[in-house]
Design an enzyme around this catalytic site. Structure first.
Site, PDB file in Angstrom:
ATOM      1  N   ARG A  72       0.828  -1.218   0.000  1.00 42.28           N
ATOM      2  CA  ARG A  72       0.000   0.000   0.000  1.00 42.28           C
ATOM      3  C   ARG A  72       0.857   1.262   0.000  1.00 42.28           C
ATOM      4  NH1 ARG A  72      -4.662   0.819   4.035  1.00 42.28           N
ATOM      5  NH2 ARG A  72      -5.134   2.463   2.559  1.00 42.28           N
ATOM      6  N   HIS A 121      -8.131   8.036  11.361  1.00 37.80           N
ATOM      7  CA  HIS A 121      -7.654   6.651  11.338  1.00 37.80           C
ATOM      8  C   HIS A 121      -6.140   6.529  11.252  1.00 37.80           C
ATOM      9  CE1 HIS A 121     -11.922   5.429   9.784  1.00 37.80           C
ATOM     10  NE2 HIS A 121     -11.900   5.701  11.072  1.00 37.80           N
ATOM     11  N   CYS A 132       6.091  -0.048  23.843  1.00 35.46           N
ATOM     12  CA  CYS A 132       6.443   1.168  24.589  1.00 35.46           C
ATOM     13  C   CYS A 132       5.765   2.413  24.024  1.00 35.46           C
ATOM     14  CB  CYS A 132       7.957   1.348  24.686  1.00 35.46           C
ATOM     15  SG  CYS A 132       8.756   1.679  23.128  1.00 35.46           S
TER      16      CYS A 132
HETATM   17  P1  NAD Z   1     -15.162   3.163   1.408  1.00 37.30           P
HETATM   18  O1  NAD Z   1     -14.193   2.371   0.597  1.00 37.30           O
HETATM   19  O2  NAD Z   1     -16.049   2.473   2.346  1.00 37.30           O
HETATM   20  O3  NAD Z   1     -16.078   4.025   0.431  1.00 37.30           O
HETATM   21  C1  NAD Z   1     -15.543   4.812  -0.591  1.00 37.30           C
HETATM   22  C2  NAD Z   1     -16.640   5.703  -1.129  1.00 37.30           C
HETATM   23  O4  NAD Z   1     -16.071   6.521  -2.146  1.00 37.30           O
HETATM   24  C3  NAD Z   1     -17.812   4.946  -1.786  1.00 37.30           C
HETATM   25  O5  NAD Z   1     -19.015   5.468  -1.258  1.00 37.30           O
HETATM   26  C4  NAD Z   1     -17.670   5.286  -3.272  1.00 37.30           C
HETATM   27  O6  NAD Z   1     -18.924   5.403  -3.908  1.00 37.30           O
HETATM   28  C5  NAD Z   1     -16.977   6.618  -3.230  1.00 37.30           C
HETATM   29  N1  NAD Z   1     -16.188   6.979  -4.399  1.00 37.30           N
HETATM   30  C6  NAD Z   1     -15.531   6.179  -5.267  1.00 37.30           C
HETATM   31  N2  NAD Z   1     -14.888   6.895  -6.198  1.00 37.30           N
HETATM   32  C7  NAD Z   1     -15.140   8.213  -5.902  1.00 37.30           C
HETATM   33  C8  NAD Z   1     -14.745   9.448  -6.495  1.00 37.30           C
HETATM   34  N3  NAD Z   1     -13.952   9.501  -7.564  1.00 37.30           N
HETATM   35  N4  NAD Z   1     -15.203  10.594  -5.927  1.00 37.30           N
HETATM   36  C9  NAD Z   1     -16.002  10.573  -4.831  1.00 37.30           C
HETATM   37  N5  NAD Z   1     -16.395   9.424  -4.236  1.00 37.30           N
HETATM   38  C10 NAD Z   1     -15.965   8.266  -4.761  1.00 37.30           C
HETATM   39  O7  NAD Z   1     -14.318   4.289   2.111  1.00 37.30           O
HETATM   40  P2  NAD Z   1     -14.451   4.969   3.528  1.00 37.30           P
HETATM   41  O8  NAD Z   1     -15.864   5.355   3.771  1.00 37.30           O
HETATM   42  O9  NAD Z   1     -13.392   5.989   3.591  1.00 37.30           O
HETATM   43  O10 NAD Z   1     -14.109   3.802   4.546  1.00 37.30           O
HETATM   44  C11 NAD Z   1     -13.009   2.969   4.308  1.00 37.30           C
HETATM   45  C12 NAD Z   1     -12.004   2.866   5.416  1.00 37.30           C
HETATM   46  O11 NAD Z   1     -10.800   2.411   4.824  1.00 37.30           O
HETATM   47  C13 NAD Z   1     -11.656   4.164   6.053  1.00 37.30           C
HETATM   48  O12 NAD Z   1     -11.586   3.902   7.393  1.00 37.30           O
HETATM   49  C14 NAD Z   1     -10.272   4.544   5.542  1.00 37.30           C
HETATM   50  O13 NAD Z   1      -9.425   4.797   6.653  1.00 37.30           O
HETATM   51  C15 NAD Z   1      -9.722   3.308   4.928  1.00 37.30           C
HETATM   52  N6  NAD Z   1      -9.132   3.513   3.581  1.00 37.30           N
HETATM   53  C16 NAD Z   1      -8.252   4.535   3.375  1.00 37.30           C
HETATM   54  C17 NAD Z   1      -7.723   4.757   2.106  1.00 37.30           C
HETATM   55  C18 NAD Z   1      -6.784   5.912   1.896  1.00 37.30           C
HETATM   56  O14 NAD Z   1      -6.136   6.365   2.829  1.00 37.30           O
HETATM   57  N7  NAD Z   1      -6.696   6.449   0.672  1.00 37.30           N
HETATM   58  C19 NAD Z   1      -8.052   3.919   1.051  1.00 37.30           C
HETATM   59  C20 NAD Z   1      -8.926   2.855   1.304  1.00 37.30           C
HETATM   60  C21 NAD Z   1      -9.472   2.684   2.581  1.00 37.30           C
HETATM   61 ZN    ZN Z   2       9.296  -0.124  21.857  1.00 33.17          ZN
END
Ligand code: NAD
Ligand code: ZN
Length: 245
Positions: A72, A121, A132
């Site tokens: 990632r 997050h 630690c």
């Molecule tokens: P999710 O994956 O549950 O949902 C993503 C949302 O984005 C969906 O509703 C989808 O329809 C929408 N989407 C897709 N393409 C889009 C675009 N171009 N523009 C606008 N919206 C768009 O994501 P979440 O609700 O953030 O929950 C996922 C969890 O996973 C979070 O806790 C997050 O921390 C983590 N996560 C983080 C990353 C990152 O840091 N980039 C990536 C994946 C997951």
């Molecule tokens: Zn340590």
């Protein structure tokens, strides 16, 4: 809701507001090439989340968990903030946007220059010692499993895993911003991760208007006052033009 028929309304609402806060999720970074979680080709289709993003998994197979995080990190390192990140950053500079509450761990908001970013997050570029509790930012992607310099334990990514609590101070800051907001713009989140999904509800209960930007229906759509069913970069570019700042 059709954006063109609402143009004047949205412009007015935004320009009259005093405190806009954005809540962002994986969707805002999708156009930077970082896969979202819950989709056909999302991150979780190849791996079951609890097999990777949990403390139990880390304890059992730190090597597999680290392999996944290194993969990632490589993806995120190549990614650049997109138009949506840049517009939010510009709005902050112009005083329109007060803060961003993000569920993302990728650091792309800061990469675009945003200053007031509340990371619910955690951050993938930070590691933490489970023994630690010391924390540090990584200066490069680890090649081997990283260990704590102080106690020798295997370090973990400083992100919130399944079954873990959010940092109470960070959550309190986010709730506080949510209460102050008179508009919350919810961008690219499915709204099914708790407690992040409560945040817009808090704003709404305090009288804020909710604007949802997402190409798909979400768990928060029913609460939204205005819905823009388009990708983050397109929606925010249109809004940016509309308000003309
Ligand atoms: P999710 O994956 O549950 O949902 C993503 C949302 O984005 C969906 O509703 C989808 O329809 C929408 N989407 C897709 N393409 C889009 C675009 N171009 N523009 C606008 N919206 C768009 O994501 P979440 O609700 O953030 O929950 C996922 C969890 O996973 C979070 O806790 C997050 O921390 C983590 N996560 C983080 C990353 C990152 O840091 N980039 C990536 C994946 C997951
Ligand atoms: Zn340590």
């Amino acid at each position: 809701m059709n954006m063109s028929s609402e143009k004047v309304n949205i412009r007015d609402i935004i320009l009259k507001s005093k405190y806009i806060v954005a809540l962002t999720g994986a969707g805002i970074s999708a156009e930077s090439g970082i896969p979202i979680f819950r989709e056909k080709n999302g991150l979780w289709t190849k791996y079951k989340p609890e097999e990777i993003a949990s403390y139990e998994a880390f304890k059992r197979h730190p090597d597999i968990v680290w392999q996944w995080y290194i993969m990632r990190m490589k993806k995120i390192k190549k990614a650049k903030p997109n138009k949506a990140h840049h517009i939010l950053s510009k709005w902050e500079t112009r005083g329109i946007l007060k803060s961003i509450i993000t569920q993302n761990v990728d650091g792309l908001h800061q990469g675009a220059g945003s200053k007031n970013v509340i990371e619910l997050h955690g951050n993938i570029w930070r590691v933490k010692c489970p023994e630690c509790n010391s924390r540090k930012f990584l200066d490069k992607i680890p090649r081997y499993i990283p260990r704590c310099k102080d106690c020798g334990s295997i370090l973990r990514p400083d992100v919130v895993w399944f079954g873990e609590q959010l940092d109470p101070e960070i959550l309190a800051t986010a709730y506080n911003e949510a209460k102050k907001a008179d508009i919350m713009i919810i961008i690219g989140t499915s709204g099914i991760v708790y407690p992040a999904t409560y945040i817009p509800i808090i704003s709404k209960n305090e009288g804020a208007k909710l604007i949802e930007i997402n190409p798909n229906d979400t768990a928060l759509s029913n609460y939204a006052d205005i819905i823009i069913r388009e990708k983050a970069s397109i929606s925010l570019s249109k809004l940016d033009k509309l308000i003309g700042i």
